[in-house]
Design a protein around this motif. Structure first.
Motif, PDB file in Angstrom:
ATOM      1  N   ARG A 216       0.846  -1.197   0.000  1.00  0.00           N
ATOM      2  CA  ARG A 216       0.000   0.000   0.000  1.00  0.00           C
ATOM      3  C   ARG A 216       0.876   1.239   0.000  1.00  0.00           C
ATOM      4  O   ARG A 216       2.021   1.201   0.448  1.00  0.00           O
ATOM      5  CB  ARG A 216      -0.882   0.041   1.254  1.00  0.00           C
ATOM      6  CG  ARG A 216      -1.863  -1.098   1.329  1.00  0.00           C
ATOM      7  CD  ARG A 216      -2.572  -1.097   2.670  1.00  0.00           C
ATOM      8  NE  ARG A 216      -3.180  -2.416   2.902  1.00  0.00           N
ATOM      9  CZ  ARG A 216      -4.356  -2.789   2.396  1.00  0.00           C
ATOM     10  NH1 ARG A 216      -5.049  -1.955   1.675  1.00  0.00           N
ATOM     11  NH2 ARG A 216      -4.823  -4.004   2.610  1.00  0.00           N
ATOM     12  N   VAL A 217       0.294   2.344  -0.489  1.00  0.00           N
ATOM     13  CA  VAL A 217       1.015   3.617  -0.378  1.00  0.00           C
ATOM     14  C   VAL A 217       0.883   4.097   1.065  1.00  0.00           C
ATOM     15  O   VAL A 217      -0.231   4.332   1.534  1.00  0.00           O
ATOM     16  CB  VAL A 217       0.438   4.664  -1.353  1.00  0.00           C
ATOM     17  CG1 VAL A 217       1.114   6.007  -1.132  1.00  0.00           C
ATOM     18  CG2 VAL A 217       0.623   4.206  -2.789  1.00  0.00           C
ATOM     19  N   VAL A 218       2.002   4.186   1.771  1.00  0.00           N
ATOM     20  CA  VAL A 218       1.919   4.602   3.181  1.00  0.00           C
ATOM     21  C   VAL A 218       2.298   6.067   3.349  1.00  0.00           C
ATOM     22  O   VAL A 218       2.043   6.654   4.413  1.00  0.00           O
ATOM     23  CB  VAL A 218       2.796   3.716   4.102  1.00  0.00           C
ATOM     24  CG1 VAL A 218       2.241   2.296   4.123  1.00  0.00           C
ATOM     25  CG2 VAL A 218       4.244   3.713   3.643  1.00  0.00           C
ATOM     26  N   ALA A 219       2.923   6.655   2.349  1.00  0.00           N
ATOM     27  CA  ALA A 219       3.247   8.081   2.432  1.00  0.00           C
ATOM     28  C   ALA A 219       3.502   8.609   1.038  1.00  0.00           C
ATOM     29  O   ALA A 219       3.914   7.873   0.148  1.00  0.00           O
ATOM     30  CB  ALA A 219       4.495   8.292   3.291  1.00  0.00           C
ATOM     31  N   GLU A 220       3.213   9.877   0.811  1.00  0.00           N
ATOM     32  CA  GLU A 220       3.592  10.518  -0.442  1.00  0.00           C
ATOM     33  C   GLU A 220       3.859  11.988  -0.191  1.00  0.00           C
ATOM     34  O   GLU A 220       3.417  12.535   0.823  1.00  0.00           O
ATOM     35  CB  GLU A 220       2.512  10.336  -1.506  1.00  0.00           C
ATOM     36  CG  GLU A 220       1.198  11.024  -1.206  1.00  0.00           C
ATOM     37  CD  GLU A 220       0.227  10.928  -2.375  1.00  0.00           C
ATOM     38  OE1 GLU A 220       0.470  11.623  -3.371  1.00  0.00           O
ATOM     39  OE2 GLU A 220      -0.750  10.159  -2.287  1.00  0.00           O
TER      40      GLU A 220
END
Lengths: 238, 313
Positions: A216-220
């Motif tokens: 999953r994308v956990v930060a951007e």
């Protein structure tokens, strides 16, 4: 000459056999930028690359390059749309010469003039490849093979270059050199999607980045934001 | 023993015969090596594709001469074109419906091997049942000039020379195609790394189809050459030719074009040696040649031309 096409991955899920590796991932590689995907081993980075390129197509969600939906497009056709890939581990064709490798990078290019022009550019970037153009790629050093692989990725004059873990297995000196070249490629107008584990050097050249953790994308955020982000550290060290 | 002059003539005849056989074996072996190089598979139906090629050539001949066509040049050309089309199509259908789906489903290599083995039987039996009285040998027409060139007491048949040259041209052409053309470069790329070849924009499936069409077409040519040379074909001709071609490809180093050619001529050389120089009945030539092949493989398990020094197609 600057690229004008964005890559958009929207709510994409995919995986192998019965197991999903990526869950509901949304990522954008903006035209003209270097966008990076960070994450530790097993975070799903390479699966994301495979999904974009159609090697492991998305099971739900979609992938679009500009206005074109490429979610279910077969790999060789994705490449034809202006995306090019420098695969993980370089993956040069070991029994082909340097020149044959480069020509394979321009497989979809019909015009010989264009191919010669791309060759000229690649040789300008890597004079070593010009000297060694008749050498069998499998007999070259890791650093030289990296040059072949990068050069090959540029031969189709792509809008977007997807680079999967370029630092893997290279000496620190050559890693620094590689990152400099990636920045140079971007300065010449090619968008870059850079997949890496090497946080510091990657963020130093990127405009925007995503951190993957457990599919999953956990930060951007912008590379500045990510540099000081807790999430980046926890994604790596938790 | 008769006079030494007679022996020389006979000896020359054996040599020419051996060269012809070697060419046919080499052509069959090239197919095995192409399929293995590109897809890492052993296609055991290859010998029977050769049979299909020879028999479709015969069918075309019977149909055309039945329609009153008698010019041998035109006949031969049409026979070849028809046989080539049938086998190339057959090769593509097999690749499309069996091989590619099985590879995609990641079927074990053994299963693919078994399936092609069964397919070979299907083809062979179909030929046997389709042709009237299919179990017995069929006469193959003489379509090449029948004269000979006299060299001393030895008469070199013109048709042998033509067949040999044709075979050599096909091998040279295949080599040129693979090493010097864009299509060949794509075939090499697919052979070395399937996934990366797709990343170059190469349509993997169509390269596989083309390779199967090519290998199968070459087998048809080998079948017709065999028919023209012996003036006889048989529904089971592909069994032995397949086994020999496969052995030839293995001793040469599977996946290697030069190896396949070397292996083909080596096998024919062994047969000829057994006939000419060994005090054993002629019928034992295959026994001798295969026995030597077994020894060669035990001595060089990866083939005579080791892969690291060679270019796998």
């Amino acid at each position: 000459m600057s690229s004008t096409i964005d890559l958009n991955v929207r709510n994409a899920t995919t995986g192998y056999d019965a197991v999903n590796v990526l869950h509901d991932v949304s990522v954008q590689a903006k035209a003209g930028n270097i966008t990076c995907i960070l994450g530790s081993n097993g975070a799903g980075k390479s699966t994301l690359v495979r999904m974009i390129l159609g090697l492991t197509p998305a099971r739900s969600g979609n992938v679009a390059f500009g206005e074109t939906d490429i979610t279910k497009t077969r790999t060789h056709k994705v490449i034809g749309k202006g995306i090019s890939c420098i695969p993980e581990g370089r993956a040069v064709f070991p029994k082909c010469t340097v020149l044959q490798n480069l020509r394979l990078g321009a497989y979809g290019v019909e015009s010989e003039d264009e191919i010669q022009n791309s060759l000229k550019n690649v040789y300008e970037l890597f004079p070593r490849l010009h000297e060694r153009k008749t050498q069998i790629a499998g007999t070259m050093s890791g650093g030289e093979q990296a040059m072949v692989s990068i050069g090959r990725g540029l031969m189709s004059s792509p809008e977007l270059l997807v680079i999967d873990e370029p630092s893997l297995g290279l000496s620190p000196l050559f890693v620094t050199e590689t990152f400099k070249i990636i920045r140079e490629i971007n300065n010449r107008g090619t968008s870059v999607l850079l997949i890496e584990q090497n946080v510091k050097q990657t963020l130093a050249i990127s405009h925007y980045g995503y951190v993957l953790g457990q599919g999953r994308v956990v930060a951007e955020g912008t590379s500045k934001e990510l540099s000081s982000s807790e999430a980046v550290h926890s994604a790596y060290f938790s | 023993m008769d006079g030494s002059r007679m022996d020389l003539a006979l000896f020359s005849q054996y040599i020419v015969n051996g060269l012809m056989q070697g060419m046919v074996y080499a052509l069959v072996a090239v197919g095995f090596t192409l399929f293995f190089g590109v897809l890492d598979i052993i296609k055991f139906s290859h010998g029977d594709v050769l049979t299909v090629g020879a028999f479709s050539g015969l069918t075309a001949y019977l149909a055309l001469s039945g329609m009153g066509l008698s010019n041998p040049v035109v006949l031969l050309l049409l026979v070849i074109i028809f046989a080539l089309s049938v086998t190339a199509l057959l090769g593509m259908v097999v690749a499309k419906l069996l091989i590619i789906p099985l590879k995609q489903a990641r079927a074990p290599a053994l299963n693919i091997l078994l399936i092609t083995l069964m397919l070979g039987t299907v083809l062979r039996e179909t030929v046997r049942l389709f042709f009237p009285n299919g179990s017995s040998s069929k006469a193959f027409p003489t379509l090449l000039p029948t004269g000979g060139i006299d060299i001393g007491s030895f008469s070199l048949r013109i048709d042998s020379v033509m067949l040999f040259v044709a075979g050599a041209l096909i091998i040279v052409g295949t080599h040129f195609l693979i090493t010097k053309t864009k299509l060949g470069l794509a075939i090499q790329a697919v052979a070395q790394d399937e996934e990366t070849s797709k990343l170059m924009g190469i349509n993997f499936d169509s390269i596989v189809l083309i390779t199967f069409a090519l290998g199968s077409g070459i087998a048809a040519i080998a079948g017709i050459m065999n028919g023209l040379y012996y003036n006889e074909i048989n529904f089971s001709m592909g069994l032995l030719l397949g086994a020999v071609g496969f052995s030839a490809a293995i001793i040469g180093g599977l996946g290697n074009l030069y190896g396949a050619i070397l292996g083909g001529f080596l096998f024919a050389g062994l047969q000829t040696f057994a006939v000419v120089a060994l005090p054993i009945p002629t019928a034992y030539k295959d026994v001798f040649a295969f026995a030597v092949v077994i020894i060669l493989i035990a001595w060089r398990p990866t083939g005579l031309i080791a892969e690291k020094y060679s270019e796998r197609v």
